[in-house]
Design a protein around this motif. Structure first.
Motif, PDB file in Angstrom:
ATOM      1  N   ASN A  96       0.835  -1.203   0.000  1.00  0.00           N
ATOM      2  CA  ASN A  96       0.000   0.000   0.000  1.00  0.00           C
ATOM      3  C   ASN A  96       0.869   1.252   0.000  1.00  0.00           C
ATOM      4  O   ASN A  96       0.762   2.118   0.871  1.00  0.00           O
ATOM      5  CB  ASN A  96      -0.973  -0.007   1.180  1.00  0.00           C
ATOM      6  CG  ASN A  96      -2.160  -0.916   0.906  1.00  0.00           C
ATOM      7  OD1 ASN A  96      -2.268  -1.487  -0.179  1.00  0.00           O
ATOM      8  ND2 ASN A  96      -3.037  -1.059   1.866  1.00  0.00           N
ATOM      9  N   ARG A  97       1.745   1.308  -0.981  1.00  0.00           N
ATOM     10  CA  ARG A  97       2.629   2.451  -1.163  1.00  0.00           C
ATOM     11  C   ARG A  97       2.518   2.924  -2.595  1.00  0.00           C
ATOM     12  O   ARG A  97       2.208   2.163  -3.509  1.00  0.00           O
ATOM     13  CB  ARG A  97       4.083   2.066  -0.861  1.00  0.00           C
ATOM     14  CG  ARG A  97       4.375   1.891   0.608  1.00  0.00           C
ATOM     15  CD  ARG A  97       5.776   1.404   0.848  1.00  0.00           C
ATOM     16  NE  ARG A  97       6.777   2.278   0.247  1.00  0.00           N
ATOM     17  CZ  ARG A  97       8.002   2.414   0.730  1.00  0.00           C
ATOM     18  NH1 ARG A  97       8.358   1.766   1.807  1.00  0.00           N
ATOM     19  NH2 ARG A  97       8.870   3.200   0.135  1.00  0.00           N
ATOM     20  N   HIS A  98       2.825   4.202  -2.799  1.00  0.00           N
ATOM     21  CA  HIS A  98       2.850   4.738  -4.139  1.00  0.00           C
ATOM     22  C   HIS A  98       3.869   3.983  -4.979  1.00  0.00           C
ATOM     23  O   HIS A  98       4.961   3.661  -4.523  1.00  0.00           O
ATOM     24  CB  HIS A  98       3.220   6.221  -4.112  1.00  0.00           C
ATOM     25  CG  HIS A  98       2.375   7.036  -3.181  1.00  0.00           C
ATOM     26  ND1 HIS A  98       1.013   7.099  -3.285  1.00  0.00           N
ATOM     27  CD2 HIS A  98       2.704   7.813  -2.114  1.00  0.00           C
ATOM     28  CE1 HIS A  98       0.538   7.887  -2.340  1.00  0.00           C
ATOM     29  NE2 HIS A  98       1.539   8.336  -1.611  1.00  0.00           N
ATOM     30  N   ARG A  99       3.529   3.704  -6.220  1.00  0.00           N
ATOM     31  CA  ARG A  99       4.427   3.093  -7.200  1.00  0.00           C
ATOM     32  C   ARG A  99       4.875   1.687  -6.832  1.00  0.00           C
ATOM     33  O   ARG A  99       5.888   1.222  -7.319  1.00  0.00           O
ATOM     34  CB  ARG A  99       5.663   3.960  -7.418  1.00  0.00           C
ATOM     35  CG  ARG A  99       5.390   5.399  -7.827  1.00  0.00           C
ATOM     36  CD  ARG A  99       4.596   5.501  -9.110  1.00  0.00           C
ATOM     37  NE  ARG A  99       4.711   6.836  -9.705  1.00  0.00           N
ATOM     38  CZ  ARG A  99       3.902   7.302 -10.647  1.00  0.00           C
ATOM     39  NH1 ARG A  99       2.913   6.558 -11.094  1.00  0.00           N
ATOM     40  NH2 ARG A  99       4.077   8.509 -11.161  1.00  0.00           N
ATOM     41  N   SER A 100       4.138   0.994  -5.961  1.00  0.00           N
ATOM     42  CA  SER A 100       4.471  -0.395  -5.692  1.00  0.00           C
ATOM     43  C   SER A 100       4.245  -1.219  -6.955  1.00  0.00           C
ATOM     44  O   SER A 100       3.407  -0.872  -7.800  1.00  0.00           O
ATOM     45  CB  SER A 100       3.594  -0.937  -4.566  1.00  0.00           C
ATOM     46  OG  SER A 100       3.796  -2.321  -4.392  1.00  0.00           O
ATOM     47  N   ILE A 101       4.996  -2.339  -7.089  1.00  0.00           N
ATOM     48  CA  ILE A 101       4.786  -3.183  -8.273  1.00  0.00           C
ATOM     49  C   ILE A 101       3.607  -4.133  -8.065  1.00  0.00           C
ATOM     50  O   ILE A 101       3.238  -4.864  -8.985  1.00  0.00           O
ATOM     51  CB  ILE A 101       6.048  -3.964  -8.670  1.00  0.00           C
ATOM     52  CG1 ILE A 101       6.447  -4.974  -7.587  1.00  0.00           C
ATOM     53  CG2 ILE A 101       7.193  -3.029  -8.955  1.00  0.00           C
ATOM     54  CD1 ILE A 101       7.556  -5.892  -8.045  1.00  0.00           C
ATOM     55  N   THR A 102       3.038  -4.155  -6.861  1.00  0.00           N
ATOM     56  CA  THR A 102       1.757  -4.818  -6.642  1.00  0.00           C
ATOM     57  C   THR A 102       0.726  -3.727  -6.361  1.00  0.00           C
ATOM     58  O   THR A 102       1.080  -2.621  -5.955  1.00  0.00           O
ATOM     59  CB  THR A 102       1.845  -5.786  -5.454  1.00  0.00           C
ATOM     60  OG1 THR A 102       2.350  -5.092  -4.313  1.00  0.00           O
ATOM     61  CG2 THR A 102       2.745  -6.962  -5.769  1.00  0.00           C
ATOM     62  N   PRO A 103      -0.546  -4.003  -6.580  1.00  0.00           N
ATOM     63  CA  PRO A 103      -1.553  -2.945  -6.462  1.00  0.00           C
ATOM     64  C   PRO A 103      -1.579  -2.270  -5.093  1.00  0.00           C
ATOM     65  O   PRO A 103      -1.499  -2.933  -4.056  1.00  0.00           O
ATOM     66  CB  PRO A 103      -2.864  -3.678  -6.741  1.00  0.00           C
ATOM     67  CG  PRO A 103      -2.468  -4.839  -7.597  1.00  0.00           C
ATOM     68  CD  PRO A 103      -1.123  -5.263  -7.102  1.00  0.00           C
ATOM     69  N   ASP A 104      -1.679  -0.948  -5.107  1.00  0.00           N
ATOM     70  CA  ASP A 104      -1.891  -0.151  -3.897  1.00  0.00           C
ATOM     71  C   ASP A 104      -3.383  -0.216  -3.608  1.00  0.00           C
ATOM     72  O   ASP A 104      -4.202   0.384  -4.316  1.00  0.00           O
ATOM     73  CB  ASP A 104      -1.427   1.288  -4.150  1.00  0.00           C
ATOM     74  CG  ASP A 104      -1.604   2.191  -2.929  1.00  0.00           C
ATOM     75  OD1 ASP A 104      -2.283   1.787  -1.979  1.00  0.00           O
ATOM     76  OD2 ASP A 104      -1.058   3.315  -2.960  1.00  0.00           O
ATOM     77  N   LEU A 105      -3.761  -0.963  -2.591  1.00  0.00           N
ATOM     78  CA  LEU A 105      -5.171  -1.219  -2.329  1.00  0.00           C
ATOM     79  C   LEU A 105      -5.885  -0.039  -1.694  1.00  0.00           C
ATOM     80  O   LEU A 105      -7.091  -0.111  -1.436  1.00  0.00           O
ATOM     81  CB  LEU A 105      -5.313  -2.467  -1.459  1.00  0.00           C
ATOM     82  CG  LEU A 105      -4.724  -3.742  -2.083  1.00  0.00           C
ATOM     83  CD1 LEU A 105      -4.976  -4.939  -1.191  1.00  0.00           C
ATOM     84  CD2 LEU A 105      -5.293  -3.992  -3.478  1.00  0.00           C
ATOM     85  N   ARG A 106      -5.174   1.064  -1.479  1.00  0.00           N
ATOM     86  CA  ARG A 106      -5.830   2.314  -1.073  1.00  0.00           C
ATOM     87  C   ARG A 106      -6.356   3.064  -2.300  1.00  0.00           C
ATOM     88  O   ARG A 106      -6.966   4.125  -2.159  1.00  0.00           O
ATOM     89  CB  ARG A 106      -4.844   3.212  -0.342  1.00  0.00           C
ATOM     90  CG  ARG A 106      -4.187   2.605   0.878  1.00  0.00           C
ATOM     91  CD  ARG A 106      -3.055   3.480   1.352  1.00  0.00           C
ATOM     92  NE  ARG A 106      -2.085   3.736   0.287  1.00  0.00           N
ATOM     93  CZ  ARG A 106      -1.108   4.635   0.355  1.00  0.00           C
ATOM     94  NH1 ARG A 106      -0.974   5.378   1.447  1.00  0.00           N
ATOM     95  NH2 ARG A 106      -0.270   4.802  -0.644  1.00  0.00           N
ATOM     96  N   ARG A 107      -6.115   2.524  -3.475  1.00  0.00           N
ATOM     97  CA  ARG A 107      -6.463   3.231  -4.706  1.00  0.00           C
ATOM     98  C   ARG A 107      -7.338   2.351  -5.612  1.00  0.00           C
ATOM     99  O   ARG A 107      -7.305   2.475  -6.836  1.00  0.00           O
ATOM    100  CB  ARG A 107      -5.193   3.655  -5.457  1.00  0.00           C
ATOM    101  CG  ARG A 107      -4.072   4.147  -4.545  1.00  0.00           C
ATOM    102  CD  ARG A 107      -2.871   4.629  -5.312  1.00  0.00           C
ATOM    103  NE  ARG A 107      -3.084   5.976  -5.809  1.00  0.00           N
ATOM    104  CZ  ARG A 107      -2.964   7.074  -5.058  1.00  0.00           C
ATOM    105  NH1 ARG A 107      -2.620   6.977  -3.797  1.00  0.00           N
ATOM    106  NH2 ARG A 107      -3.189   8.264  -5.565  1.00  0.00           N
ATOM    107  N   MET A 108      -8.109   1.472  -5.007  1.00  0.00           N
ATOM    108  CA  MET A 108      -8.931   0.564  -5.807  1.00  0.00           C
ATOM    109  C   MET A 108     -10.008   1.320  -6.576  1.00  0.00           C
ATOM    110  O   MET A 108     -10.631   2.250  -6.058  1.00  0.00           O
ATOM    111  CB  MET A 108      -9.574  -0.495  -4.908  1.00  0.00           C
ATOM    112  CG  MET A 108      -8.607  -1.569  -4.417  1.00  0.00           C
ATOM    113  SD  MET A 108      -9.430  -2.930  -3.560  1.00  0.00           S
ATOM    114  CE  MET A 108      -9.789  -2.182  -1.969  1.00  0.00           C
ATOM    115  N   GLN A 109     -10.224   0.860  -7.786  1.00  0.00           N
ATOM    116  CA  GLN A 109     -11.277   1.408  -8.631  1.00  0.00           C
ATOM    117  C   GLN A 109     -12.622   0.765  -8.268  1.00  0.00           C
ATOM    118  O   GLN A 109     -12.659  -0.287  -7.610  1.00  0.00           O
ATOM    119  CB  GLN A 109     -10.954   1.152 -10.108  1.00  0.00           C
ATOM    120  CG  GLN A 109      -9.669   1.810 -10.581  1.00  0.00           C
ATOM    121  CD  GLN A 109      -9.748   3.324 -10.554  1.00  0.00           C
ATOM    122  OE1 GLN A 109     -10.806   3.904 -10.818  1.00  0.00           O
ATOM    123  NE2 GLN A 109      -8.629   3.973 -10.227  1.00  0.00           N
ATOM    124  N   PRO A 110     -13.730   1.395  -8.690  1.00  0.00           N
ATOM    125  CA  PRO A 110     -15.050   0.856  -8.316  1.00  0.00           C
ATOM    126  C   PRO A 110     -15.229  -0.616  -8.677  1.00  0.00           C
ATOM    127  O   PRO A 110     -15.774  -1.386  -7.877  1.00  0.00           O
ATOM    128  CB  PRO A 110     -16.019   1.755  -9.097  1.00  0.00           C
ATOM    129  CG  PRO A 110     -15.284   3.055  -9.228  1.00  0.00           C
ATOM    130  CD  PRO A 110     -13.837   2.692  -9.402  1.00  0.00           C
TER     131      PRO A 110
END
Length: 745
Positions: A660-674
């Motif tokens: 859950n960090r900016h620019r992680s190579i795995t998804p940042d789950l604080r930025r999930m789309q609908p």
């Protein structure tokens, strides 16, 4: 690397028994081994071909080629490249045999290219059980292939060894080498050829495994033998081998046998043609703390050890334990280099080994006797090695965290890790990436129930680069205890750094050192007989240095992080340098700002250079970070207690991959789309994104658990969005710094 008919069995038997029964000169034994086993040439560096990931028989990562040298290296440029279509860690060093370049990639994919032109000859993509991705603590990496008898051998993340036709890539055979698929075993290492067997290790010591190496028949893939690192529960009957009965005496009878003990030998497996032995470095204990793993203490053989095995039978010949009773995740799985040195006036066949624990060891290959051991970095777990016993002189008052938090040097990433080192016989120097770093380590009281195929290390780690900032997140009594530690002042004075170093192996003295961009910036190295040292960095640069001085002779911007060790080969009179590029490995979700992956993504590539080559086309810059999208409203009935429970479940199961960090190579789950929010349960419980590497968790998490994790992530997204909107309004950058805290308990 190919065998010679029926002479293989005879050669292995006679050579491996030579120290006990034969009276042959060292040269005669070496010649016999080389003839009978089809071994690589003497350990003086690789020639035109690069026949294993380590180059020559000694895995020295040194080349005898001189076509590229200090005078002409300014003309080094890109000959060709191959984009691999993945975006995870690249750790393999390619192999070149017969004009074909072979390499491996994510989770055990394999590739073959014309070594001169870059034309892809074939690609192999195995079906991989992504459930095993849950037990790969350090990314879906793979460290290379073995080539012998017209076959390419590659191991997959989920523990299958494949023999592929070297010309076509077709599967000749595949063999399941995992002992118990209910456990957390996985595989990230390169296979090793040892006579008529191919040997592979396994990983997962932080989970619930009992480590082992497996030998399979080269032609059929049938199991020939298996050697376990730690004993099994004595209640289950006699141990498989006499050496395990001896090891059992070094464990508490009430040890956590249900967890397995650890010891996974995930790297550092080398066949020595001079002695006929298979040399293996073993892994850390599980759980981390000896007091929880083996409450009465003990050396806990054969954790943190080097062992010599007879490759014909798997019988142990000798062992040397580098970290008795490992308490700190100090694996001995770091790469081994086999060479010859004059030690105290005598010519010796030796192993050069720098494991995680911070010492550089020189060990006799035939007997396992310790010859030299010198520290490379700051350490407070031990104050030296007793030359009479070969044992470390422990300092529990500084490093035993079982009674309270301690700052331990070196940190769990190790003074050395998987990044290959090199030995240049001309300079007599050992070249390697070295990390001088500590970490705060603590655990929760009491024994925990077994988590099947889950983290069982029961430890929290905060690196010294972050300790000061992290104290505010700790309970006040613990924060005060940390401030009172003698090592706390040291951590503030010098939090840590990584360097490429040239080291005298018999003294540990650094001849020269080059600072890297940060502690996560480490890479494998290559040396050549023309006096060059070649390595990459996570900033996406390939460096060519003068091996004697460290001076930079050439720097090439690639735009893709480089961690793997380069290699070099010659085809039609032209010398090439090849390297795999891609960020990942341990701590892979934590992409540092100084990584090229932070600005340009993580395009996995094979880059090949030659004199007169062109420029490398860099990946485009990523678009600016946008404010986190607005999340859905919390479901009815969600409370603060629900969110807190979700936070605990997230850090216990998800955080090792999702930073859950900016620019992680795995998804940042604080930025999930609908759409992701709508499918959250299907993704987590049903494996909707398994083809992309996200396994299903329905065997661990209940639907209510998934709901609690989702509630926690929605809460995080609300806070992230509010914070970023405020930053946007104030004209501040959105990607502020964040801590590297690994909480695994």
């Amino acid at each position: 690397m190919s065998g010679v008919g029926g002479g293989i069995r005879f050669g292995v038997q006679r050579v491996s028994q030579a120290p006990l029964t034969l009276s042959l000169s060292k040269g005669a034994v070496a010649a016999l081994a080389a003839l009978a086993l089809g071994a690589a040439p003497p350990m003086v560096g690789a020639g035109s071909e690069w026949t294993s990931p380590g180059g020559d028989a000694g895995k020295t990562h040194h080349s005898a080629l001189t076509g590229i040298n200090a005078k002409n290296v300014v003309a080094l440029g890109l000959a060709w490249q191959a984009e691999l279509g993945t975006a995870r860690g690249m750790e393999a060093t390619p192999v070149m045999v017969g004009g074909v370049l072979y390499t491996s990639g994510v989770a055990g994919r394999a590739y073959a290219f014309d070594a001169a032109t870059g034309k892809q000859l074939w690609a192999f993509e195995p079906d991989v059980d992504m459930q095993l991705n849950r037990t790969a603590c350090c990314d879906m990496v793979n460290r290379g292939v073995a080539v012998a008898r017209g076959k390419v051998y590659v191991a997959t993340l989920d523990g299958w060894l494949y023999a592929l036709d070297a010309k076509t890539g077709a599967v000749v055979w595949k063999s399941d080498f995992i002992e118990d698929r209910k456990k957390g075993d996985n595989s990230t290492g390169a296979p090793e050829i040892a006579g008529d067997v191919v040997v592979i290790g396994m990983g997962g010591a932080e989970y619930d495994v009992r480590g082992y190496v497996t030998a399979l028949d080269l032609e059929t893939g049938k199991l020939r033998w298996r050697w376990h690192v730690v004993p099994k529960d004595p209640a289950l009957g006699p141990q498989e081998r006499p050496e395990l009965e001896a090891a059992l005496k070094t464990w508490d009878p009430k040890s956590r046998w249900d967890i397995g003990g650890g010891g996974a030998p995930w790297d550092a497996i080398v066949f020595d043609p001079e002695t006929g032995y298979l040399l293996v470095g073993t892994g850390n204990g599980g759980p981390y703390a000896t007091s929880k793993r083996s409450p009465a203490g003990g050396d806990n053989l054969y954790l943190g050890s080097l062992v010599a095995l007879d490759p014909r039978t798997g019988r142990m010949v000798w062992h040397y334990q580098e970290t008795p009773g490992d308490n700190w995740d100090f694996t001995s799985t770091q790469p081994l280099i086999l060479t010859h040195l004059k030690v105290d006036g005598a010519d010796r066949s030796v192993i050069l080994h720098a494991p995680k624990n911070g010492f550089l060891y020189v060990i006799d290959r035939g007997t396992g006797k310790l010859l030299k051991a010198n520290p490379l970095v700051r350490m407070n777990w031990a104050k030296g090695i007793d030359p009479a016993t070969g044992r470390p002189i422990l300092t529990p008052e500084e490093s035993d965290y079982t009674a309270g938090p301690k700052i331990v040097f070196p940190a769990t990433p190790g003074a050395r890790n998987w990044h290959p080192a090199s030995f240049d016989p001309a300079t007599g120097l050992y070249y390697a990436a070295v990390l001088d770093l500590g970490n705060l380590i603590f655990m929760t009281p009491g024994q925990k129930p077994l988590k099947a195929r889950g983290l069982n290390n029961d430890a929290a780690l905060i690196f010294t680069t972050d300790v000061k900032d992290a104290l505010g997140a700790l309970p006040p009594p613990m924060a005060d205890a940390v401030r009172a530690l003698p090592a706390y002042a040291e951590a503030l004075r010098d939090p840590g750094k990584a360097q490429i170093r040239a080291i005298e192996p018999l003294t540990g003295k650094t001849v020269w050192a080059a600072d890297t961009a940060g502690w996560q910036d480490r890479a494998g190295v290559l040396t050549t007989a023309s006096g060059l040292l070649i390595h990459g960095d996570v900033g996406g640069r390939l460096y060519v240095r003068d091996a004697k001085t460290g001076a930079v002779l050439k720097r090439i911007e690639t735009g893709t992080p480089i961690m793997a060790a380069p290699m070099t080969y010659r085809v039609n009179g032209v010398q090439y340098v090849a390297v795999m590029a891609g960020w990942g490995g341990g701590g892979f979700p934590f992409v540092p700002r100084y990584s090229a992956a932070y600005d340009r993504g993580n395009l996995n590539r094979l880059l090949v250079f030659r004199l007169g080559g062109g420029k490398v086309k860099q990946p485009p810059l990523l678009p600016p970070l946008e404010v986190a999208p607005e999340p859905p409203a919390q479901a009815a009935g969600v409370t603060a207690e629900t969110i807190a429970r979700g936070q605990g479940l997230f850090f216990g199961n998800c955080a090792i991959c999702h930073a859950n960090r900016h620019r992680s190579i795995t998804p940042d789950l604080r930025r999930m789309q609908p759409g992701t929010h709508e499918m959250f349960k299907q993704i987590v419980l049903e494996g909707a994104l398994a083809p992309g590497g996200m396994p299903r968790w329905d065997d661990v998490l209940l639907p209510g658990d998934a709901d609690a994790i989702h509630a926690y992530l929605i809460d995080q997204q609300v806070k992230t969005r509010a914070d970023e909107l405020a930053k946007q309004k104030a004209g501040k950058p959105l990607d502020g710094p964040s801590l590297t805290i690994l909480s695994n308990y």
